[in-house]
Design a protein around this motif. Sequence first.
Motif, PDB file in Angstrom:
ATOM      1  N   PHE A  62       0.809  -1.225   0.000  1.00  0.00           N
ATOM      2  CA  PHE A  62       0.000   0.000   0.000  1.00  0.00           C
ATOM      3  C   PHE A  62       0.845   1.279   0.000  1.00  0.00           C
ATOM      4  O   PHE A  62       0.346   2.349  -0.339  1.00  0.00           O
ATOM      5  CB  PHE A  62      -0.963   0.007   1.190  1.00  0.00           C
ATOM      6  N   ARG A  63       2.071   1.182   0.440  1.00  0.00           N
ATOM      7  CA  ARG A  63       3.048   2.273   0.448  1.00  0.00           C
ATOM      8  C   ARG A  63       2.502   3.574   1.037  1.00  0.00           C
ATOM      9  O   ARG A  63       1.879   3.568   2.079  1.00  0.00           O
ATOM     10  CB  ARG A  63       3.613   2.494  -0.947  1.00  0.00           C
ATOM     11  N   GLU A  64       2.718   4.676   0.339  1.00  0.00           N
ATOM     12  CA  GLU A  64       2.344   5.997   0.849  1.00  0.00           C
ATOM     13  C   GLU A  64       0.841   6.244   0.839  1.00  0.00           C
ATOM     14  O   GLU A  64       0.373   7.285   1.277  1.00  0.00           O
ATOM     15  CB  GLU A  64       3.052   7.115   0.064  1.00  0.00           C
ATOM     16  N   ASN A  65       0.080   5.283   0.356  1.00  0.00           N
ATOM     17  CA  ASN A  65      -1.375   5.428   0.311  1.00  0.00           C
ATOM     18  C   ASN A  65      -2.056   5.094   1.637  1.00  0.00           C
ATOM     19  O   ASN A  65      -3.263   5.240   1.764  1.00  0.00           O
ATOM     20  CB  ASN A  65      -1.947   4.555  -0.810  1.00  0.00           C
ATOM     21  N   THR A  90      -7.022   3.988   3.500  1.00  0.00           N
ATOM     22  CA  THR A  90      -6.134   4.586   2.503  1.00  0.00           C
ATOM     23  C   THR A  90      -6.700   5.911   2.002  1.00  0.00           C
ATOM     24  O   THR A  90      -7.844   6.259   2.278  1.00  0.00           O
ATOM     25  CB  THR A  90      -5.946   3.657   1.288  1.00  0.00           C
ATOM     26  N   ASN A  91      -5.890   6.589   1.212  1.00  0.00           N
ATOM     27  CA  ASN A  91      -6.326   7.816   0.561  1.00  0.00           C
ATOM     28  C   ASN A  91      -6.738   7.541  -0.886  1.00  0.00           C
ATOM     29  O   ASN A  91      -6.850   8.450  -1.687  1.00  0.00           O
ATOM     30  CB  ASN A  91      -5.228   8.883   0.619  1.00  0.00           C
ATOM     31  N   LEU A  92      -6.987   6.294  -1.209  1.00  0.00           N
ATOM     32  CA  LEU A  92      -7.354   5.867  -2.558  1.00  0.00           C
ATOM     33  C   LEU A  92      -8.861   5.702  -2.702  1.00  0.00           C
ATOM     34  O   LEU A  92      -9.586   5.641  -1.704  1.00  0.00           O
ATOM     35  CB  LEU A  92      -6.669   4.535  -2.884  1.00  0.00           C
ATOM     36  N   GLU A  96      -9.463   1.254  -6.061  1.00  0.00           N
ATOM     37  CA  GLU A  96      -8.001   1.174  -5.973  1.00  0.00           C
ATOM     38  C   GLU A  96      -7.567   0.463  -4.682  1.00  0.00           C
ATOM     39  O   GLU A  96      -6.636  -0.345  -4.689  1.00  0.00           O
ATOM     40  CB  GLU A  96      -7.378   2.564  -6.042  1.00  0.00           C
ATOM     41  N   SER A  97      -8.258   0.756  -3.593  1.00  0.00           N
ATOM     42  CA  SER A  97      -7.952   0.099  -2.321  1.00  0.00           C
ATOM     43  C   SER A  97      -8.202  -1.402  -2.407  1.00  0.00           C
ATOM     44  O   SER A  97      -7.390  -2.207  -1.940  1.00  0.00           O
ATOM     45  CB  SER A  97      -8.794   0.692  -1.192  1.00  0.00           C
TER      46      SER A  97
END
Length: 124
Positions: A62-65, A90-92, A96-97
């Motif tokens: 997921f990295r920076e998300n 997440t911010n997705l 996308e999540s």
Amino acid sequence: MKTAFLEIAPKPLNAREDSDQFASLYHLYSIVNTDLVASFIQGYPNFTGILFETHRQIKRIFRENIVKVCLEYVRDPEEDFEGLFVIIKTNLSPKESLDLLDRFNEEWFLDNVSDEIGSIFTVT
């Protein structure tokens, strides 16, 4: 075929090790119901290792998300279920999540978490 290298096996921890490991989880997870999570983990001494590796794999995919990773104890007597949920915020977009969650499951969770753990541990 499942590798299932993450299994629940009895490993005695002294009270200090147990406390230190649980305290370290606070740096990784936002723990929703702390006392219940702690009590549940005490019944499965190697579960903290699983939680550390799960978080590492979540960060890898997921990295920076990632906005927040929550850890919550859930008990549903009607379904005869008791276990831990990891909730990845997440911010997705939802799609996308879910795509990243599918990737997490395909690349790591399904191949590395035993059926025993999978029955009491969910990542969503």
